[in-house]
Design an enzyme around this catalytic site. Structure first.
Site, PDB file in Angstrom:
ATOM      1  N   GLU A   1       3.937  -5.649   6.978  1.00  0.00           N
ATOM      2  CA  GLU A   1       3.161  -4.621   7.685  1.00  0.00           C
ATOM      3  C   GLU A   1       3.480  -4.549   9.171  1.00  0.00           C
ATOM      4  O   GLU A   1       3.499  -3.476   9.769  1.00  0.00           O
ATOM      5  CB  GLU A   1       1.653  -4.887   7.506  1.00  0.00           C
ATOM      6  CG  GLU A   1       1.104  -4.585   6.123  1.00  0.00           C
ATOM      7  CD  GLU A   1       1.217  -5.741   5.147  1.00  0.00           C
ATOM      8  OE1 GLU A   1       1.998  -6.682   5.410  1.00  0.00           O
ATOM      9  OE2 GLU A   1       0.536  -5.709   4.106  1.00  0.00           O
TER      10      GLU A   1
ATOM     11  N   ALA B   1       0.864  -1.183   0.000  1.00  0.00           N
ATOM     12  CA  ALA B   1       0.000   0.000   0.000  1.00  0.00           C
ATOM     13  C   ALA B   1       0.900   1.232   0.000  1.00  0.00           C
ATOM     14  O   ALA B   1       2.081   1.146   0.356  1.00  0.00           O
ATOM     15  CB  ALA B   1      -0.865  -0.027   1.249  1.00  0.00           C
TER      16      ALA B   1
HETATM   17  N1  COA Z   1       4.616   3.404  -0.108  1.00  0.00           N
HETATM   18  C1  COA Z   1       5.130   4.577  -0.505  1.00  0.00           C
HETATM   19  N2  COA Z   1       6.426   4.795  -0.726  1.00  0.00           N
HETATM   20  C2  COA Z   1       7.258   3.762  -0.528  1.00  0.00           C
HETATM   21  C3  COA Z   1       6.801   2.500  -0.115  1.00  0.00           C
HETATM   22  C4  COA Z   1       5.412   2.341   0.101  1.00  0.00           C
HETATM   23  N3  COA Z   1       4.889   1.175   0.473  1.00  0.00           N
HETATM   24  N4  COA Z   1       7.859   1.676   0.000  1.00  0.00           N
HETATM   25  C5  COA Z   1       8.943   2.402  -0.335  1.00  0.00           C
HETATM   26  N5  COA Z   1       8.575   3.660  -0.655  1.00  0.00           N
HETATM   27  C6  COA Z   1       9.448   4.741  -1.113  1.00  0.00           C
HETATM   28  C7  COA Z   1      10.497   5.110  -0.067  1.00  0.00           C
HETATM   29  O1  COA Z   1       9.979   6.045   0.868  1.00  0.00           O
HETATM   30  C8  COA Z   1      11.577   5.693  -0.939  1.00  0.00           C
HETATM   31  O2  COA Z   1      11.187   6.995  -1.308  1.00  0.00           O
HETATM   32  P1  COA Z   1      12.103   8.254  -0.979  1.00  0.00           P
HETATM   33  O3  COA Z   1      13.428   7.952  -1.583  1.00  0.00           O
HETATM   34  O4  COA Z   1      11.384   9.380  -1.580  1.00  0.00           O
HETATM   35  O5  COA Z   1      12.168   8.317   0.506  1.00  0.00           O
HETATM   36  C9  COA Z   1      11.510   4.866  -2.194  1.00  0.00           C
HETATM   37  O6  COA Z   1      10.205   4.273  -2.194  1.00  0.00           O
HETATM   38  C10 COA Z   1      12.532   3.768  -2.273  1.00  0.00           C
HETATM   39  O7  COA Z   1      12.460   2.992  -1.092  1.00  0.00           O
HETATM   40  P2  COA Z   1      13.770   2.460  -0.365  1.00  0.00           P
HETATM   41  O8  COA Z   1      13.325   1.746   0.855  1.00  0.00           O
HETATM   42  O9  COA Z   1      14.741   3.555  -0.213  1.00  0.00           O
HETATM   43  O10 COA Z   1      14.338   1.462  -1.466  1.00  0.00           O
HETATM   44  P3  COA Z   1      14.928   0.018  -1.281  1.00  0.00           P
HETATM   45  O11 COA Z   1      15.228  -0.461  -2.637  1.00  0.00           O
HETATM   46  O12 COA Z   1      16.008   0.027  -0.256  1.00  0.00           O
HETATM   47  O13 COA Z   1      13.747  -0.889  -0.687  1.00  0.00           O
HETATM   48  C11 COA Z   1      11.519  -1.783  -0.509  1.00  0.00           C
HETATM   49  C12 COA Z   1      12.570  -1.087  -1.419  1.00  0.00           C
HETATM   50  C13 COA Z   1      10.231  -1.857  -1.263  1.00  0.00           C
HETATM   51  C14 COA Z   1      12.010  -3.192  -0.145  1.00  0.00           C
HETATM   52  C15 COA Z   1      11.370  -0.972   0.793  1.00  0.00           C
HETATM   53  O14 COA Z   1      11.104   0.361   0.446  1.00  0.00           O
HETATM   54  C16 COA Z   1      10.248  -1.417   1.687  1.00  0.00           C
HETATM   55  O15 COA Z   1      10.423  -2.349   2.443  1.00  0.00           O
HETATM   56  N6  COA Z   1       9.115  -0.697   1.630  1.00  0.00           N
HETATM   57  C17 COA Z   1       8.020  -0.914   2.535  1.00  0.00           C
HETATM   58  C18 COA Z   1       7.199  -2.075   2.119  1.00  0.00           C
HETATM   59  C19 COA Z   1       6.034  -2.207   3.058  1.00  0.00           C
HETATM   60  O16 COA Z   1       6.134  -2.108   4.248  1.00  0.00           O
HETATM   61  N7  COA Z   1       4.884  -2.484   2.461  1.00  0.00           N
HETATM   62  C20 COA Z   1       3.690  -2.645   3.197  1.00  0.00           C
HETATM   63  C21 COA Z   1       3.049  -1.334   3.413  1.00  0.00           C
HETATM   64  S1  COA Z   1       1.708  -1.503   4.507  1.00  0.00           S
END
Ligand code: COA
Length: 696
Positions: free
Chosen positions: A129, A67
């Protein structure tokens, strides 16, 4: 072929297969526009009799990462993710999810509601989450156990664990793993299904039988490992609920719980930290397009405890490392000690002796600085003494190539003085690791006035590469973490003088959520080490601090902590701290000598004095510019010194209390303990008068 496109979702027909491709950089979060586009795609798919199968895939680096976190806390915009997922579940033609990168949270929930799932070989799947104090709310909890069974689903949901594509296939989460060109493979797969039109619904599957005792053992394990965190416990409750509740009713309960958690204080704190950790990577005065220098080979000078841990960090991340020491003996000792760092991994079976041997081939040791001629980065970790370090900087300057970076691991010395000792001060910065360096996540990177922006970008990128949480800080005695810690330590000591016991202080702080109280921690570190650290800084202390020498007295009595079986506490075989009347006596004598009379101290006073002293210091640090943002300080304390993540860090915590209340308490303790210790920092005065918080 017939193309259609919405803002983030494009549709292409390939024969009987409709391909919906989502492009919502950077991580294809399921933002409102994506949900709108996917509902439209489904509508089109359902209406077009010539479309026999639908593929959902993403462009860019990953399948949906979940999300859109930025939408949390805002009014829900239709269509909800749950609605989209229900519609997928009801679809009477097959839908195939084609996953690459990280299919996380709502992204995996979409896949779970599809008829089929195929994945790229390097794809990873998870429901993270819980790490944000939340739980899946769109079918993750009611569907995943039906596919992979309760035990594995518990790990993924209650702990946020991820699994790779092949493991996912073995567990029944994925139907096919694809080594190349996922898009074509997905279309082929869909074409085969188009002929038979086979629909499968995860919601129709029964929950596989499992050992129910597992639920309680998981609850106990999670309570121990995630002290104070609510979401993991609720996850187990919901999984138990879904095993005995009809699907639709269970899905409604799952959604309602997720909504409640979104507004919970724990989730707000954890989401704050998620954003703060990422914000900390954006460096002040360093343009975002600054290209980090290439770092291929690393030098570490000083084979002591810190140098060894630092060398291990780089070796673990695959960097060839040259460790420089003064004697062959010290280097042999260091090599053996580094091997020993992996003892636990070998014992647990997470590493084989052969893998360790291979890793150790990355480590070269030498007594000559000449070996450093072609490294790109040197971390200096020699004795904490300005003269010794100055000499090392001069020697490094003589051998390093022009654009090699010198990073000092100093904890307290003046970074400007060190930069001046190098021939190219623009290449000098700090990389302040914490002991044990191969374990502790926090990395305080330090900018000196002349450090080149490119160097700052490089040490940040390298910090991430070696798996640390890098936070940039500026010149300041003790930088941020230790400077704030010293104020908490001061208050802990003063509280003993005022009448509290070590047990009482430790109990209050570990009750707050720190993994260990300050006195039990001192016993672990060793009273000789604590006394030496105190005496190194005694010149800058107030008279009360100078004479508050309980540490010296314990050390002089041979009570060096756990290593001698006695410190603030007594330790038996089980190494559990026991109260010791001898310490009560030592404290009573100390108070009598210094003219303090013991009074009853409330737990509230202990907590406020210890934590507000830190917050007040942090406000000064912010005003001086030694930390760029309050969120940086929260990241430092949660990733470095055990501030409980679900309380968001010291600045977030202060905001929750309210700055006016923080100021009022500081004024109160200024009267009780002394103005020189608790006079509110100028920033706190300003924020209180403007009715703002640190994070506003
Ligand atoms: N919603 C909105 N933005 C998100 C996002 C999400 N679910 N997940 C990541 N982003 C954004 C980050 O804030 C970052 O943006 P920014 O550079 O402007 O701050 C960008 O995406 C890249 O994320 P980053 O974590 O720096 O890259 P990464 O390659 O190291 O990791 C993920 C990528 C997807 C593994 C990691 O971002 C992650 O674990 N995200 C959360 C996933 C999550 O919890 N999902 C469930 C949501 S309820």
């Amino acid at each position: 072929m017939n193309d259609e496109t919405s803002e983030t979702v494009s549709l292409v027909r390939v024969g009987p297969v409709l391909v919906a491709t989502v492009d919502n950089p950077p991580v294809n979060a399921l933002s409102h526009s994506v949900r709108v586009g996917l509902v439209a795609a489904l509508q089109r798919f359902e209406e077009d009799v010539d479309c026999k199968a639908l593929v959902i895939r993403c462009d860019g680096r990953t399948f949906f990462a979940g999300a859109d976190i930025r939408e949390f806390g805002q009014p829900v915009k239709e269509p909800r993710l749950g609605e989209l997922i229900d519609r997928l579940d009801r679809c009477d033609k097959p839908v195939i999810a084609a996953m690459h990168g990280t299919a996380l949270g709502g992204g995996l929930e979409i896949a779970l509601a599809c008829s089929y799932r195929i994945a790229a070989l390097d794809a990873r799947m998870g429901l993270p989450e819980v790490k944000l104090g939340l739980l899946p709310g769109s079918g993750g909890i009611v569907r995943l156990p039906r596919l992979i069974g309760v035990p594995d689903a518990l790990t993924m949901i209650a702990e946020g664990g991820q699994i790779g594509a092949e493991a996912a296939r073995d567990k029944g989460l994925v139907d096919e793993v694809v080594a190349s060109d996922l898009r074509s493979a997905a279309i082929d797969f869909a074409q085969r299904l188009a002929d038979v039109g086979a629909v499968r619904r995860t919601s129709d599957l029964p929950v596989p039988a499992f050992d129910e005792g597992l639920l309680d053992s998981k609850r106990a394990e999670l309570a121990k490992r995630h002290k104070g965190l609510k979401a993991p416990q609720i996850a187990v409750d919901l999984i138990e609920m879904m095993t005995v509740t009809p699907f639709v009713e269970a899905a409604a309960k799952e959604y309602a719980t997720c909504r409640e958690l979104i507004s919970s204080p724990q989730s707000k704190a954890l989401r704050h930290l998620f954003a703060a950790e990422r914000a900390a990577l954006k460096l002040e005065d360093v343009p975002t397009d600054t290209k980090p220098r290439d770092v291929r080979k690393v030098g570490v000078v000083g084979p002591g405890v810190m140098g060894r841990g630092i060398a291990a960090c780089f070796v673990d991340a695959g960097f060839p490392v040259i460790l420089v020491g003064r004697s062959a003996e010290s280097l042999t000792k260091a090599q053996a000690a580094i091997r020993k760092l992996y003892g636990g991994s070998i014992k647990r079976g997470s590493m084989t002796e052969a893998q360790l041997d291979e890793r150790m081939t990355l480590l070269e040791t030498t007594t000559s600085y000449d070996g450093l001629a072609n490294v790109d980065l040197v971390v200096e970790a020699v004795t904490e003494n300005l003269d010794v370090k100055t000499e090392v900087f001069a020697r490094l300057s003589a051998v390093l190539k022009a654009n090699a970076i010198i990073a000092t691991n100093t904890s307290f010395l003046d970074i400007e003085a060190l930069a001046s000792a190098a021939s190219r001060p623009e290449n000098v910065a700090g990389m302040h690791f914490f002991n044990p360096a191969n374990v502790m996540k926090l990395l305080e990177n330090v900018r000196a006035v002349r450090t080149a922006p490119e160097v700052l970008a490089t040490i940040t990128a390298v910090g991430k590469k070696i798996g640390k949480v890098p936070v940039m800080v500026g010149r300041s005695e003790g930088f941020v973490a230790n400077r704030m810690l010293s104020k908490r330590s001061r208050e802990a000591q003063f509280l003993l003088e005022d009448g509290a016991t070590p047990r009482q202080v430790d109990k209050v702080l570990s009750g707050f959520g720190f993994p260990i109280g300050p006195f039990a921690l001192a016993d672990l570190a060793g009273m000789d080490v604590m006394a030496a650290a105190r005496n190194a800084r005694i010149a800058g202390m107030t008279l009360r601090e100078q004479s508050c020498n309980i540490v010296d007295k314990l050390a002089a009595a041979g009570r060096l902590g756990q290593k001698t079986g006695a410190g603030y506490y007594l330790y038996g075989e089980d190494r559990k701290p026991q109260d010791d009347p001898a310490v009560d006596q030592l404290l009573a004598t100390h108070r009598a000598e210094r003219g303090f009379s013991a009074r009853e101290i409330s737990d509230e006073e202990i907590l406020e004095r210890c934590l507000l002293a830190m917050v007040n210091e942090a406000a000064k640090i912010l005003d001086e510019g030694a930390a760029a943002r309050p969120g940086d300080i929260d990241v430092i304390w949660t990733s470095g010194f055990g501030w409980p993540s679900h309380l968001g860090g010291p600045m977030f915590w202060a905001d929750q209390i309210g700055i006016a209340n923080v100021k009022e308490a500081l004024d109160r303790y200024s009267r009780i303990v002394g103005e020189e210790y608790f006079k509110p920092a100028a920033l706190i005065e300003r924020l209180a008068s403007e009715r703002r918080g640190f994070h506003d």
